[in-house]
Design a protein around this motif. Structure first.
Motif, PDB file in Angstrom:
ATOM      1  N   THR A 135     -11.673  -2.869  -2.443  1.00  0.00           N
ATOM      2  CA  THR A 135     -10.880  -3.876  -1.725  1.00  0.00           C
ATOM      3  C   THR A 135      -9.982  -4.721  -2.632  1.00  0.00           C
ATOM      4  O   THR A 135      -9.217  -5.544  -2.125  1.00  0.00           O
ATOM      5  CB  THR A 135     -11.801  -4.829  -0.940  1.00  0.00           C
ATOM      6  OG1 THR A 135     -12.793  -5.366  -1.817  1.00  0.00           O
ATOM      7  CG2 THR A 135     -12.493  -4.095   0.207  1.00  0.00           C
ATOM      8  N   GLY A 153      -4.980  -5.775   2.891  1.00  0.00           N
ATOM      9  CA  GLY A 153      -5.436  -6.196   4.211  1.00  0.00           C
ATOM     10  C   GLY A 153      -6.787  -5.719   4.666  1.00  0.00           C
ATOM     11  O   GLY A 153      -7.215  -6.063   5.779  1.00  0.00           O
ATOM     12  N   LEU A 155      -9.852  -6.535   3.807  1.00  0.00           N
ATOM     13  CA  LEU A 155     -10.812  -7.613   4.044  1.00  0.00           C
ATOM     14  C   LEU A 155     -10.457  -8.455   5.265  1.00  0.00           C
ATOM     15  O   LEU A 155     -11.317  -9.143   5.823  1.00  0.00           O
ATOM     16  CB  LEU A 155     -10.893  -8.523   2.805  1.00  0.00           C
ATOM     17  CG  LEU A 155     -11.544  -7.913   1.563  1.00  0.00           C
ATOM     18  CD1 LEU A 155     -11.342  -8.819   0.356  1.00  0.00           C
ATOM     19  CD2 LEU A 155     -13.030  -7.675   1.795  1.00  0.00           C
ATOM     20  N   ARG A 156      -9.208  -8.385   5.698  1.00  0.00           N
ATOM     21  CA  ARG A 156      -8.763  -9.182   6.846  1.00  0.00           C
ATOM     22  C   ARG A 156      -8.841  -8.427   8.164  1.00  0.00           C
ATOM     23  O   ARG A 156      -8.628  -9.011   9.227  1.00  0.00           O
ATOM     24  CB  ARG A 156      -7.302  -9.630   6.644  1.00  0.00           C
ATOM     25  CG  ARG A 156      -7.044 -10.437   5.402  1.00  0.00           C
ATOM     26  CD  ARG A 156      -5.646 -11.056   5.414  1.00  0.00           C
ATOM     27  NE  ARG A 156      -4.585 -10.078   5.549  1.00  0.00           N
ATOM     28  CZ  ARG A 156      -3.991  -9.457   4.541  1.00  0.00           C
ATOM     29  NH1 ARG A 156      -4.394  -9.711   3.291  1.00  0.00           N
ATOM     30  NH2 ARG A 156      -3.012  -8.605   4.740  1.00  0.00           N
ATOM     31  N   GLN A 182      -7.461 -13.188  -3.465  1.00  0.00           N
ATOM     32  CA  GLN A 182      -8.052 -12.716  -2.209  1.00  0.00           C
ATOM     33  C   GLN A 182      -9.290 -13.516  -1.796  1.00  0.00           C
ATOM     34  O   GLN A 182      -9.922 -13.187  -0.795  1.00  0.00           O
ATOM     35  CB  GLN A 182      -8.462 -11.244  -2.342  1.00  0.00           C
ATOM     36  CG  GLN A 182      -7.330 -10.271  -2.622  1.00  0.00           C
ATOM     37  CD  GLN A 182      -7.887  -8.872  -2.855  1.00  0.00           C
ATOM     38  OE1 GLN A 182      -8.377  -8.571  -3.947  1.00  0.00           O
ATOM     39  NE2 GLN A 182      -7.840  -8.042  -1.831  1.00  0.00           N
ATOM     40  N   ASP A 184      -9.751 -16.345  -0.444  1.00  0.00           N
ATOM     41  CA  ASP A 184      -9.724 -16.927   0.904  1.00  0.00           C
ATOM     42  C   ASP A 184     -10.155 -15.900   1.947  1.00  0.00           C
ATOM     43  O   ASP A 184     -10.796 -16.239   2.946  1.00  0.00           O
ATOM     44  CB  ASP A 184      -8.323 -17.452   1.227  1.00  0.00           C
ATOM     45  CG  ASP A 184      -8.001 -18.748   0.497  1.00  0.00           C
ATOM     46  OD1 ASP A 184      -8.934 -19.355  -0.070  1.00  0.00           O
ATOM     47  OD2 ASP A 184      -6.820 -19.141   0.479  1.00  0.00           O
ATOM     48  N   GLU A 185      -9.815 -14.642   1.711  1.00  0.00           N
ATOM     49  CA  GLU A 185     -10.233 -13.576   2.626  1.00  0.00           C
ATOM     50  C   GLU A 185     -11.740 -13.357   2.528  1.00  0.00           C
ATOM     51  O   GLU A 185     -12.409 -13.111   3.548  1.00  0.00           O
ATOM     52  CB  GLU A 185      -9.487 -12.285   2.304  1.00  0.00           C
ATOM     53  CG  GLU A 185      -7.976 -12.391   2.433  1.00  0.00           C
ATOM     54  CD  GLU A 185      -7.259 -11.136   1.974  1.00  0.00           C
ATOM     55  OE1 GLU A 185      -7.902 -10.063   1.929  1.00  0.00           O
ATOM     56  OE2 GLU A 185      -6.063 -11.227   1.660  1.00  0.00           O
TER      57      GLU A 185
END
Length: 346
Positions: A135, A153, A155-156, A182, A184-185
């Motif tokens: 990831t 994307g 992880l989102r 990343q 925050d994700e």
């Protein structure tokens, strides 16, 4: 697939610097290593055990997926089961190296990943403890730690969230390797799934290449602030290590001699102390990340550096960092570390 982004392991170069073992009685669970047999080098059971027996009291280890030994036929989602089968075959006759396995199951399958998790658990004979996907993504091509970088994307995505929920339902934990950009994700994922234990690999990916300068106070602040938001969630853990990764920006491999543990401890102190401050030793664990990091320093120097960094702590906190946190997180028998009978011969 591109060429390996890792530093080449040079045993002759590593042999140029030797040092005595510090705190030789400290039990260790190496919470993150790989095994592979690739054109870039071989690191199978013999190579792992040569490092484990180099003098530190390493009593068990945790294998983490790295695309080793996938099945070459059959349903695509089940091909990563071959990695578990291969690792157990390579380490036949051992029950502690590895004592646990973090396997690969494509979480983009969403809830349909459940049969894959069941197959991995069955193949692992009690040793599959968690799941990890590829990831770590960055828009700058200079920031690359995987020979086959994943798309942005993952992880989102709603599918990944559903797959991660299935991981929690299977009683497994989730390792996540993500860069500081990343985090925050990672926080959003961990917050959405409070029953899932999320282990952040490699200090949360503090970067030192491309547009990121590891000595820039603003860059350090951004990493710390993002990691703090992850640490605020009680279902998160941190692995401290990965400093040999190219994306961290250290260039020990360019020197005539390998680094000694004094140098490593001094270099890494701000990041290690931050991880401990945010997570506490009870939610942190040391990792070797070998053989990836072995291109930059040896196993003796690595664990000596961690021992230097942990020296100001009490013994209970040291035990948490060196073995207890990892054993609790991954469900590894703590009796291995409770007495001298757990020590393996040098």
């Amino acid at each position: 697939m591109t060429a390996s982004p890792h530093h080449t392991v040079r045993e002759d170069w590593l042999a140029l610097a030797q040092e005595d073992i510090l705190a030789p009685g400290q039990p260790i669970l190496d919470a993150h290593h790989h095994l592979w047999d690739r054109p870039e080098g071989r690191y199978r059971a013999a190579e792992l055990m040569a490092d484990v027996r180099a003098g530190h009291d390493v009593r068990a280890s945790l294998y983490v997926q790295c695309r080793t030994g996938y099945r070459t036929d059959g349903p695509e989602p089940l091909r990563p089961v071959g990695e578990v089968e291969t690792v157990l075959d390579w380490t036949r006759g051992q029950d502690r190296f590895p004592a646990g396995i973090v396997a690969m199951a494509d979480l983009q399958l969403g809830d349909a990943v459940r049969p894959v998790l069941e197959a991995l658990t069955e193949a692992g004979q009690g040793r599959v403890k968690g799941i990890r996907n590829s990831t770590a993504w960055h828009a700058d091509p200079a920031v690359q730690s995987n020979p086959a970088p994943p798309p942005d994307g993952l992880l989102r995505s709603a599918a990944f969230l559903a797959g991660a929920r299935a991981v929690a339902g299977a009683g497994l934990c989730l390792d996540v390797w993500a860069y500081e950009t990343q985090l925050d994700e990672v926080r959003a994922l961990a917050r959405a799934l409070p029953d899932l234990t999320v282990i952040v690999d490699h200090c949360g990916g503090p970067l030192g290449v491309g547009q990121h300068d590891r000595f820039d106070p603003d860059n350090f602040h951004d990493w710390r602030a993002a990691l703090a938001s992850v640490a605020a969630l009680p279902n998160t853990r941190i692995k401290i290590g990965g400093f040999g990764l190219r994306v961290f920006g250290w260039r020990y491999a360019d020197a005539a001699l390998p680094p000694k543990s004094e140098t490593l401890a001094q270099d890494w102190q701000p990041w290690v102390e931050t991880c401990l401050d945010l997570f506490s030793p009870d939610r942190a664990m040391f990792e070797s990340n070998f053989p990836v990091d072995k291109g930059q320093f040896g196993y003796r120097a690595l664990w000596n550096a961690f021992k230097r960094l942990a020296a100001p702590l009490g013994q209970d906190d040291k035990d948490a960092l060196f073995w207890r946190s990892a054993a609790r997180t991954y469900g590894i028998d703590q009796q291995i570390f409770a007495h001298d009978n757990g020590r393996i011969p040098s």
